[in-house]
Write a protein that holds these residues in place. Structure first.
Motif, PDB file in Angstrom:
ATOM      1  N   LEU A 110       0.827  -1.205   0.000  1.00  0.00           N
ATOM      2  CA  LEU A 110       0.000   0.000   0.000  1.00  0.00           C
ATOM      3  C   LEU A 110       0.867   1.263   0.000  1.00  0.00           C
ATOM      4  CD1 LEU A 110      -2.696  -1.130   2.592  1.00  0.00           C
ATOM      5  CD2 LEU A 110      -2.851  -1.189   0.093  1.00  0.00           C
ATOM      6  N   ASP A 111       0.207   2.396  -0.137  1.00  0.00           N
ATOM      7  CA  ASP A 111       0.940   3.662  -0.202  1.00  0.00           C
ATOM      8  C   ASP A 111       1.319   4.187   1.173  1.00  0.00           C
ATOM      9  OD1 ASP A 111       0.826   3.709  -2.981  1.00  0.00           O
ATOM     10  OD2 ASP A 111      -1.107   4.753  -2.989  1.00  0.00           O
ATOM     11  N   GLU A 112       0.808   3.580   2.210  1.00  0.00           N
ATOM     12  CA  GLU A 112       1.194   3.964   3.561  1.00  0.00           C
ATOM     13  C   GLU A 112       1.169   2.739   4.457  1.00  0.00           C
ATOM     14  OE1 GLU A 112      -3.139   5.486   5.229  1.00  0.00           O
ATOM     15  OE2 GLU A 112      -1.674   6.960   4.520  1.00  0.00           O
ATOM     16  N   LEU A 113       1.924   2.808   5.551  1.00  0.00           N
ATOM     17  CA  LEU A 113       1.994   1.679   6.478  1.00  0.00           C
ATOM     18  C   LEU A 113       0.724   1.609   7.322  1.00  0.00           C
ATOM     19  CD1 LEU A 113       5.695   1.993   7.689  1.00  0.00           C
ATOM     20  CD2 LEU A 113       4.790   0.773   5.710  1.00  0.00           C
ATOM     21  N   ARG A 114       0.407   0.403   7.776  1.00  0.00           N
ATOM     22  CA  ARG A 114      -0.802   0.181   8.559  1.00  0.00           C
ATOM     23  C   ARG A 114      -0.499  -0.098  10.024  1.00  0.00           C
ATOM     24  NH1 ARG A 114      -1.798  -4.640   6.848  1.00  0.00           N
ATOM     25  NH2 ARG A 114       0.160  -4.695   5.687  1.00  0.00           N
ATOM     26  N   CYS A 115       0.726   0.170  10.438  1.00  0.00           N
ATOM     27  CA  CYS A 115       1.156  -0.152  11.800  1.00  0.00           C
ATOM     28  C   CYS A 115       0.825   0.984  12.770  1.00  0.00           C
ATOM     29  CB  CYS A 115       2.651  -0.433  11.814  1.00  0.00           C
ATOM     30  SG  CYS A 115       3.640   0.968  11.250  1.00  0.00           S
ATOM     31  N   ASP A 116       0.977   0.702  14.047  1.00  0.00           N
ATOM     32  CA  ASP A 116       0.757   1.715  15.078  1.00  0.00           C
ATOM     33  C   ASP A 116       1.845   2.784  14.997  1.00  0.00           C
ATOM     34  OD1 ASP A 116      -1.365   0.199  15.920  1.00  0.00           O
ATOM     35  OD2 ASP A 116      -0.301  -0.724  17.603  1.00  0.00           O
TER      36      ASP A 116
END
Length: 531
Positions: free
Chosen positions: A383-389
């Motif tokens: 994806l275009d951005e991370l999904r982490c905290d």
């Protein structure tokens, strides 16, 4: 070498042995040999049935064999079996010393029947939580069957051997000088792979029907079985193991009321808790087909190995497994650079550049862990951005040897045939193909539910092949419930899975008290059905 508390515990364990054992060492001038001699002398002081003899008759030094005099029973440790492997050492001494190997009778019989000569070598790390399972399984086989020999090699002490065989994952098992297996395997897995007929489950067909049958031994399955048994109803749990994915989890820090624990320890706690209730626990059992009962009939589960189990209600809690990339080179370089366990295999990439594929919490946690031992870590996200905290992302960005690539579709991993050298990816915005020079790729892209065996059952599955359940764990099939990571329940977390398991069991109990029990077939009818 060993502190007083550990020696006192060891004395208690060694009181159980009934046969004399000899610790036969082969030592050299290295400091580890001095430590090994001291450790073996201390162990020998714990029991009159244990002696230490320095023979220096084995090429791997420092190493020692645990032998039963007057027999062919022997297992060897090349290195100091401390850390996670100390339990392996204790079990090996007990089993060589006459304490019976604990396993299902079908597994024991199949192990004793294995034919041919098998010389196994396991390369392990003292920080690997999966290695003890493999070491203990092969040690047990060597005790049960004189045709089997086993040596556990601590990779950090035998680096020349590790580099010569290009071992980039632990545990890795060689059989008669050929690579045999890698990753977590228990005694049943080895017996299945080595024996012609595998492990039979035919005898399970003779068991009486259960009121609740739980399939799966992870947190969801264990919770479901415990909650069902507490209702005083006949409960069975069938699973390949107890613990599920927690067996592959190094640290657990978000299980409320337990600030920190490790996966194998957590799994052992699940099994201990199961043992406190009247639960028919059937390990080393895998389901292959679900045959739902019609119009109130018993449900039937067909098993790998030929047997069947029957129940009024079933809780499906078969969990999930790591999702793979599905790109060229992934399988070819698995355990030669492609890995799924940063805790186990990370130290093998010390000073080398690696990539972590996956930008969720598991991916960035792995990347943070690996940044401490490798030359550089590049996090690659589709994806275009991370999904982490955010807290994890800030930690990762603060480390000097890290990089992030987003909007990247991994298309291939390549190498020289024996070692991974590059990760190939497509920039999704520009569609340009680019290469990242790395020696390791750690895959952290989520989970796949273990539901393939349910596809012809009539059970509703989601587009991700998860069992569709409502807020009560109810499926579209009467009397069949679901819980945990194999279902559509959001948030694949241990504490969520346990809650879902309890919910499913309580729903199953509610179903039972509102429906009449079906008539079980007579013995003659049962034999006809099983024929």
């Amino acid at each position: 070498m060993l502190d007083k508390e550990l020696l006192d515990q060891l004395k208690g364990y060694l009181e159980r042995i009934t046969e004399p054992i000899v610790l036969a060492s082969s030592l050299d001038e290295r400091p580890k040999s001095v430590e090994m001699k001291q450790m073996l002398d201390e162990i020998a002081s714990c029991s009159d049935l244990v002696t230490h003899e320095q023979r220096d008759d084995n090429e791997r030094r420092p190493s020692f064999a645990i032998e039963r005099p007057g027999s062919d029973i022997s297992v060897r440790f090349a290195g100091l079996p401390l850390g996670h492997e100390f339990t392996s050492l204790v079990l090996a001494m007990l089993q060589v010393g006459g304490v019976p190997v604990k396993a299902d009778e079908s597994v024991l019989e199949a192990a004793k029947a294995i034919q041919g000569e098998h010389e196994f070598v396991t390369y392990m790390s003292l920080t690997c939580q999966n290695c003890p399972t493999v070491v203990q399984a092969l040690n047990a086989l060597a005790v049960l069957n004189p045709n089997i020999k086993h040596t556990a090699v601590e990779g950090s002490l035998f680096t020349d051997e590790v580099e010569q065989r290009r071992i980039l994952a632990v545990p890795t098992v060689y059989q008669n000088d050929e690579e045999f297996a890698a990753g977590r395997m228990d005694i049943a897995d080895f017996v299945t792979k080595l024996s012609e007929g595998g492990i039979s489950t035919e005898a399970l067909s003779e068991k009486d029907p259960y009121e609740v049958l739980v399939l799966g031994g992870g947190p969801a399955g264990a919770a479901a079985a415990i909650y069902a048994a507490r209702k005083g109803i006949r409960t069975g749990l069938a699973a390949p193991n107890v613990g599920g994915q927690t067996l592959d989890t190094m640290s657990i820090e978000n299980f409320v009321s337990v600030p920190y624990t490790e996966g194998p320890k957590f799994a052992a706690g699940l099994e201990e808790h199961l043992g406190q209730y009247d639960i028919d626990l059937m390990k080393n059992v895998s389901a292959t087909r679900l045959v739902p009962g019609v119009e109130g009939e018993l449900h039937t589960v067909e098993l790998e190995g030929g047997g069947t189990l029957r129940a009024r209600t079933i809780v499906l809690a078969t969990g999930a497994r790591w999702r793979t990339l599905g790109v060229p080179g992934e399988q070819e370089y698995r355990n030669k650079g492609v890995s799924f366990c940063p805790h186990c295999d990370g130290p093998l990439f010390k000073g080398k550049p690696i990539a972590v594929v996956g930008g969720g919490n598991s991916g960035i946690e792995a990347a943070i862990d690996l940044a401490g031992v490798t030359e550089k870590v590049t996090l690659v996200e589709f994806l275009d951005e991370l999904r982490c905290d955010d807290v994890l992302l800030k930690k990762f960005r603060s480390m000097p040897n890290t990089d992030i690539i987003t909007g990247a579709r991994t298309t291939e991993v390549t190498g020289d045939g024996s070692e991974l050298q590059k990760l190939v990816y497509e920039d999704r915005a520009s569609e340009q193909v680019r290469e990242l020079e790395v020696n390791g790729v750690f895959v952290q892209i989520g989970l796949l539910p273990n539901t393939e065996w349910l596809k012809d059952s009539g059970l509703e599955l989601s587009d991700r092949h998860e069992v569709v359940v409502d807020e009560r764990g109810v499926t579209n099939l009467r009397g069949i419930f679901g819980a945990g990571d194999c279902t559509t329940v959001p948030f694949k977390q241990i504490i969520v899975a346990e809650g879902a398991g309890a919910t499913a069991a309580l729903s199953a109990f509610d179903h039972l008290i509102r429906t009449s029990a079906p008539d079980a077939p007579a013995q003659g009818e049962r034999e006809a059905v099983n024929a």
